[in-house]
Design a protein around this motif. Structure first.
Motif, PDB file in Angstrom:
ATOM      1  N   VAL A   1      -0.240   4.364  -0.022  1.00 40.23           N
ATOM      2  CA  VAL A   1      -1.124   5.342   0.089  1.00 40.23           C
ATOM      3  C   VAL A   1      -1.685   5.957   1.877  1.00 40.23           C
ATOM      4  O   VAL A   1      -1.508   4.797   2.326  1.00 40.23           O
ATOM      5  N   ASP A   2      -1.075   7.680   1.555  1.00 36.58           N
ATOM      6  CA  ASP A   2      -1.530   7.479   3.270  1.00 36.58           C
ATOM      7  C   ASP A   2      -2.692   8.699   3.614  1.00 36.58           C
ATOM      8  O   ASP A   2      -3.453   8.856   2.545  1.00 36.58           O
ATOM      9  N   LEU A   3      -2.866   8.427   4.545  1.00 42.00           N
ATOM     10  CA  LEU A   3      -4.397   9.822   5.259  1.00 42.00           C
ATOM     11  C   LEU A   3      -3.941  10.997   6.063  1.00 42.00           C
ATOM     12  O   LEU A   3      -3.619   9.774   6.946  1.00 42.00           O
TER      13      LEU A   3
ATOM     14  N   TYR B   1      -4.696   1.957   3.799  1.00 42.93           N
ATOM     15  CA  TYR B   1      -3.638   2.578   4.154  1.00 42.93           C
ATOM     16  C   TYR B   1      -2.113   2.139   4.655  1.00 42.93           C
ATOM     17  O   TYR B   1      -2.014   1.046   4.597  1.00 42.93           O
TER      18      TYR B   1
ATOM     19  N   TYR C   1     -13.853   7.304   7.613  1.00 41.62           N
ATOM     20  CA  TYR C   1     -12.966   6.408   6.895  1.00 41.62           C
ATOM     21  C   TYR C   1     -12.728   4.841   7.045  1.00 41.62           C
ATOM     22  O   TYR C   1     -13.229   4.463   7.065  1.00 41.62           O
TER      23      TYR C   1
ATOM     24  N   ILE D   1      -1.337   6.719   8.040  1.00 46.63           N
ATOM     25  CA  ILE D   1      -2.464   7.662   9.103  1.00 46.63           C
ATOM     26  C   ILE D   1      -1.821   8.236  10.033  1.00 46.63           C
ATOM     27  O   ILE D   1      -1.492   7.871  11.138  1.00 46.63           O
TER      28      ILE D   1
ATOM     29  N   ALA E   1      -3.129  -0.226   8.410  1.00 44.66           N
ATOM     30  CA  ALA E   1      -3.065   0.584   7.763  1.00 44.66           C
ATOM     31  C   ALA E   1      -1.509  -0.730   8.181  1.00 44.66           C
ATOM     32  O   ALA E   1      -1.045  -0.896   8.649  1.00 44.66           O
TER      33      ALA E   1
ATOM     34  N   SER F   1       0.685  -0.923  -0.172  1.00 47.37           N
ATOM     35  CA  SER F   1       0.010   0.010   0.176  1.00 47.37           C
ATOM     36  C   SER F   1       0.427   1.285   0.092  1.00 47.37           C
ATOM     37  O   SER F   1       1.959   1.363   0.804  1.00 47.37           O
TER      38      SER F   1
END
Length: 508
Positions: A366-368, A382, A378, A385, A400, A364
């Motif tokens: 994708v950072d939040l 991720y 949400y 986060i 995550a 993964s």
């Protein structure tokens, strides 16, 4: 801030509820500060000899002289059960049917009458037994702590004496907790469980907090008002947690069967409620090996839906039904729905579901990042986060590699964190997790925060949970694995510069 009439009315209700809670909490705090425990201990010592002599009498109270008026097709009688040495009311219907169902009621004077809408429906197909537990309804009680474990022994005797083999056990509220304890302590007796709005179960601070929760799910509330209510709730929770973390006014009672019998035998609701909230169901729930159907009213102000969600998560063959407009006693308010659900579930019991395929979090990217937001939800997968100055945030089925909270308030459900470093870093924040798993060299790093977890497994290859600045940790039905401790984690821990493993070893 301009408020609509609906918002003003909503705030008014919240204020009333808050003031009632404040008065009760203040009274409790004064009692504790006033040396209630010491006074109680001294008083008990003065009378202990005489009370011991009185309580040594083994003769049960006589059964009441008359039976309540039930349907002519039902058989009602008083029987003497051995666990409490008490005469109890037993009702049977559908005696010619093969499979036995035992109905277990909750707190309150109605006792088995809580099931009047279910007995005639179930008795068409099943042999139904409903009892008034010792101390409730038309039953008598001799003495002692009315604990789930003792009530489980009563059910064991009922099953051995009257049932047609292993029984289906249906329990409501306190009766749901008793049914779980019974299935754990006497697994051969139980074929299937139906649990309805079970009370207790969670660590008592988490349970008490749920009673004072202000709802934030009204879509007509403005974002500004949501943030205000969230801040008020945060203060309320902090106060409740600090009260619960102080001296325990029930400690002398728990330490002395004599004290418990003297002060509480004549008040069965208080007796049973205190015994229930002081019980630890960590091993109980994990031992449940039979199918379990869990039914909950979403609007329940007594037993939080969170409890049902944890039960479904921890019991392998289980299924949760949520009735959106039902409260604490859906057997009465939604009798037809409950009856249909029970009959369906008895015909098609829940089965153990196959575990979901593991997610490779390493892939993964994708950072939040949430900064200064409120009321946002949400879900998904991720990498990292981060919440910074965010309130009323919800995470649902999130996976995550790491979670970081700074001055934020977050609720998470079904959370999985797998990290090569620190799984969750919580600073000046409030975090609640319902169900999940944290696996990392350091599971949690907590500082000046409040963390409430239920149904959560924390695996720290170096350290499961480490606390620097003073923080509060509430754990319900959870597990901790570290180099120095492996086992259940259920309790209320005020910590500073310590690890949870150190405290759990002392508690053990």
């Amino acid at each position: 801030m301009n408020l609509s009439k609906m918002e003003q009315s909503y705030i008014g209700v919240c204020k009333k509820a808050s003031w009632v809670a404040l008065v009760i909490l203040f009274s409790i705090n004064v009692a504790i500060a006033g040396g209630f425990n010491d006074k109680l201990k001294a008083a008990l010592e003065d009378v202990k000899g005489k009370v011991d002599e009185y309580l040594a009498l083994d003769e049960p109270l006589p059964a009441p002289s008359s039976l309540p008026d039930f349907a002519s097709a039902w058989h009602a009688e008083y029987v003497l059960e051995p666990a409490f040495n008490s005469h109890i009311l037993k009702i049977e219907a559908g005696q010619t049917n093969d499979q036995t169902i035992i109905l277990v009621h909750g707190l309150g004077s109605l006792a088995s009458q809580d099931w009047l809408a279910q007995i005639p429906v179930l008795a068409k197909h099943y042999h139904v037994i409903a009892i008034d537990l010792p101390g409730f309804g038309f039953s008598r009680i001799q003495k002692g702590k009315m604990s789930p474990s003792l009530y489980a022994k009563t059910l064991h005797w009922v099953n051995e004496t009257y049932a047609h083999g292993a029984s289906v056990v249906i329990g409501h509220s306190m009766g749901g907790a008793i049914a779980l304890r019974y299935a754990s302590d006497f697994p051969v007796d139980v074929k299937q469980l139906v649990i309805i709005n079970a009370a207790g179960i969670l660590e008592r601070t988490a349970f008490i907090k749920s009673l004072a929760t202000l709802p934030l799910n009204n879509s007509l509330l403005s974002d500004e008002l949501r943030r205000v209510i969230s801040d008020v709730q945060n203060v309320s929770d902090a106060w409740l947690e600090s009260i619960a973390g102080g001296p325990d006014p029930t400690a002398p009672l728990n330490a002395s069967d004599t004290a418990w019998s003297l002060l509480l035998s004549d008040t069965p609701n208080i007796n049973a409620a205190l015994a229930l909230v002081n019980d630890d169901f960590s091993d109980v729930v994990r031992k449940i090996a039979v199918p379990a159907t869990i039914i909950w009213g979403r609007q329940d102000g007594v037993a939080p839906l969170r409890t049902g969600e944890v039960l479904e998560y921890l019991i392998p063959a289980s299924r949760l039904y949520v009735l959106n407009d039902a409260q604490h006693v859906p057997m009465k308010s939604h009798a037809q729905v409950i009856n249909e659900l029970i009959l369906k579930e008895l015909s098609y019991p829940p089965e153990t579901e196959l575990s979901a395929e593991p997610v490779d979090l390493a892939n993964s990217d994708v950072d939040l990042l949430c900064k200064g937001k409120s009321g946002v939800s949400y879900r998904g997968v991720y990498r990292h986060i981060t919440f910074d100055n965010c309130s009323n945030i919800r995470l649902e089925s999130v996976k995550a590699q790491s979670l970081t909270l700074k001055q934020s308030k977050v609720k998470a459900k079904n959370l999985i964190i797998m990290s090569n470093g620190t799984g969750a870093t919580i600073t000046q924040s409030v975090l609640e997790i319902t169900n999940g798993q944290i696996t990392a060299p350091i599971g949690f790093q907590v500082s000046d925060s409040r963390v409430d977890v239920a149904g959560v497994s924390v695996v720290g290859t170096r350290n499961a949970i480490s606390v620097e600045e003073p923080s509060l940790l509430i754990m319900s039905l959870s597990r901790v694995t570290s180099p120095t401790y492996k086992g259940n984690a259920h309790g209320h821990f005020s910590m500073e510069k310590k690890t949870i493993s150190e405290l759990l070893l002392i508690q053990k």
